[in-house]
Write a protein that holds these residues in place. Structure first.
Motif, short mmCIF file in Angstrom:
data_model
loop_
_atom_site.label_atom_id
_atom_site.label_comp_id
_atom_site.label_asym_id
_atom_site.label_seq_id
_atom_site.Cartn_x
_atom_site.Cartn_y
_atom_site.Cartn_z
N GLN A 67 -7.75 -41.74 73.90
CA GLN A 67 -6.77 -42.79 74.16
C GLN A 67 -5.42 -42.48 73.51
N ILE A 68 -5.48 -41.94 72.29
CA ILE A 68 -4.24 -41.61 71.60
C ILE A 68 -3.48 -40.51 72.35
N LEU A 69 -4.20 -39.48 72.79
CA LEU A 69 -3.55 -38.38 73.51
C LEU A 69 -2.99 -38.84 74.85
N GLU A 70 -3.64 -39.84 75.47
CA GLU A 70 -3.13 -40.37 76.74
C GLU A 70 -1.93 -41.29 76.53
N THR A 71 -1.87 -41.93 75.37
CA THR A 71 -0.81 -42.91 75.13
C THR A 71 0.49 -42.25 74.74
N ILE A 72 0.43 -41.24 73.87
CA ILE A 72 1.65 -40.61 73.35
C ILE A 72 2.26 -39.71 74.42
N GLU A 73 3.55 -39.86 74.60
CA GLU A 73 4.25 -39.08 75.62
C GLU A 73 4.28 -37.60 75.24
N ILE A 74 3.96 -36.76 76.22
CA ILE A 74 3.95 -35.31 76.01
C ILE A 74 5.38 -34.78 76.06
N PRO A 75 5.78 -33.99 75.09
CA PRO A 75 7.15 -33.43 75.10
C PRO A 75 7.37 -32.54 76.32
N ARG A 76 8.59 -32.56 76.84
CA ARG A 76 8.95 -31.74 78.01
C ARG A 76 9.89 -30.63 77.59
N ALA A 81 -3.86 -24.54 63.98
CA ALA A 81 -4.81 -24.24 65.05
C ALA A 81 -4.11 -24.03 66.38
N ALA A 82 -3.06 -24.82 66.64
CA ALA A 82 -2.30 -24.66 67.89
C ALA A 82 -1.61 -23.29 67.92
N ILE A 136 4.29 -17.65 64.81
CA ILE A 136 4.35 -18.28 66.12
C ILE A 136 5.40 -19.39 66.13
N VAL A 137 6.20 -19.44 67.20
CA VAL A 137 7.31 -20.39 67.30
C VAL A 137 6.79 -21.77 67.70
N VAL A 138 7.29 -22.80 66.99
CA VAL A 138 6.96 -24.19 67.32
C VAL A 138 8.26 -24.98 67.39
N GLU A 139 8.53 -25.59 68.53
CA GLU A 139 9.74 -26.38 68.70
C GLU A 139 9.65 -27.69 67.92
N THR A 178 2.54 -24.63 73.00
CA THR A 178 2.74 -25.60 74.07
C THR A 178 1.95 -26.87 73.76
N PRO A 179 2.26 -27.98 74.42
CA PRO A 179 1.46 -29.21 74.22
C PRO A 179 -0.02 -29.01 74.50
N ASP A 180 -0.36 -28.13 75.44
CA ASP A 180 -1.77 -27.88 75.73
C ASP A 180 -2.49 -27.24 74.54
N ASP A 181 -1.81 -26.39 73.79
CA ASP A 181 -2.40 -25.81 72.59
C ASP A 181 -2.74 -26.90 71.58
#
Length: 363
Positions: free
Chosen positions: A354-363, A305-306, A267-270, A319-322
């Motif tokens: 809190q950690i997941l909300e704080t760290i910026e999600i990659p676009r 797991a992702a 599986i590809v991961v950027e 994806t970030p959701d995974d």
């Protein structure tokens, strides 16, 4: 006077907009058509054929659904743990089908299965096996214990003392056992599903952090919803309180499991998602609410797991959701709150959120 009959520029702009809107309503532009019909995942689907894996996952869910109602989160995480070759700790109050679900999941695979009931008087030799003197040849022979299986269900793992719990360290981490100087490799796949009751503390022994870290997931099993509980009663009444595990068909072989585990690795991961995973785990080590953060083993667990979650959903890219979908079940048993936060009734789940909300999600 002639100027009064000349339309103003604003009126002309409004008229043009109205005409454009009418044209768009009756004849949509080609750009919109291309956006709707463009096959955005066609290229990805052609690289790795994930359809057989998805079909196998659906077959497993269908077999388990013969007796288990709801608990979709637990079932999906257990399937992900199989695809990533990781162990799972299932925690919940008695009677929420922890043991039954793990046993049924094992039945859907054509592999060896053993169940070990942990008790306070259980010894390491009761799990790993022991050397017995053979009178005929005057030599000691090693008799393998129940741990030598493909799927091992350990019921109430926290009821055995620390000495017995420690007997699982090597086999869970390295898939091998060293006995009397001889190393015995475990046949693959080798997975441990362990259950424990978080409510009852008398007669139990808390798992050390070193052993908790060997579990890929800690799966919290909650009570079923009202609708699910009604369906449980209906099903139980219709089959007259009988549960025949022989009705569960094996839909996966050991060879197919190994094949799917190898498929997950493709599986590809950027790179930006790898940085995202590293940032999440690194934040646990510098977070003021935590006394103990996650190790690099947690980073690798989130990555694997992702990948499995992406494959189950028919994508050969993460994806970030995974990542977010699997992070909490991977981190919650690896993190330790500071004493101050524990006194304030703070939870590890809140810290992870809190950690997941704080760290910026990659676009």
């Amino acid at each position: 006077m002639e100027d009064q009959n000349i339309p103003s520029s604003e009126h002309l702009d409004d008229t043009n907009r109205t005409e454009e809107n009418n044209v768009n309503e009756t004849n949509p532009s080609n750009d919109i058509k291309e956006e709707v019909t463009e096959p955005t995942t066609e290229g990805f689907q052609s690289r790795i054929d994930l359809q057989p894996l998805q079909n196998s996952v659906e077959d497993i869910k269908r077999e388990i659904a013969k007796f288990i109602v709801g608990q979709n989160e637990m079932i999906e995480l257990l399937i992900i743990s199989i695809l990533t070759n990781g162990h799972s700790l299932i925690e919940g109050v008695p009677g929420v089908a922890k043991t039954v679900t793990a046993k049924m999941l094992a039945k859907t695979m054509a592999v060896d299965f053993s169940r070990i009931q942990f008790t306070p008087d259980l010894m390491p030799s009761d799990i790993l096996g022991t050397s017995i003197f053979n009178v005929k040849n005057s030599e000691f022979e090693y008799k393998k214990g129940p741990i030598f299986s493909n799927i091992v269900l350990i019921d109430e793992i926290n009821r055995a003392p620390a000495k017995t719990q420690a007997a699982l360290f090597e086999v869970m981490a390295e898939r091998q056992i060293t006995m009397d100087g001889t190393r015995y490799e475990m046949e693959l796949p080798f997975l441990v599903f362990a259950t424990q009751n978080p409510i009852e503390q008398e007669g139990t022994y808390r798992l050390p952090e070193a052993q908790l870290d060997r579990f890929l997931f800690k799966i919290n099993v909650d009570y079923p919803s009202l609708e699910d509980e009604v369906q449980i009663l209906v099903d139980n009444h219709s089959r007259q309180d009988k549960m025949d595990f022989n009705d569960i068909k094996a839909v996966l072989s050991a060879e197919e499991i190994k094949k799917y585990q190898d498929l997950i690795k493709q599986i590809v991961v950027e790179d930006n998602l790898l940085n995202y995973i590293a940032s999440i785990v690194h934040n646990t080590r510098t977070n003021a609410n935590l006394y103990l953060g996650a190790s690099p083993r947690a980073s690798i667990a989130i990555l694997n797991a992702a990948k499995a979650n992406a494959a189950i959903n028919g994508r050969d890219f993460v994806t970030p959701d995974d990542i977010k979908r699997c992070t909490k079940a991977i981190l919650q048993h690896r993190l330790v709150l500071t004493p101050e936060r524990e006194m304030e009734a703070f939870t590890v789940d809140k810290v992870v959120d809190q950690i997941l909300e704080t760290i910026e999600i990659p676009r």
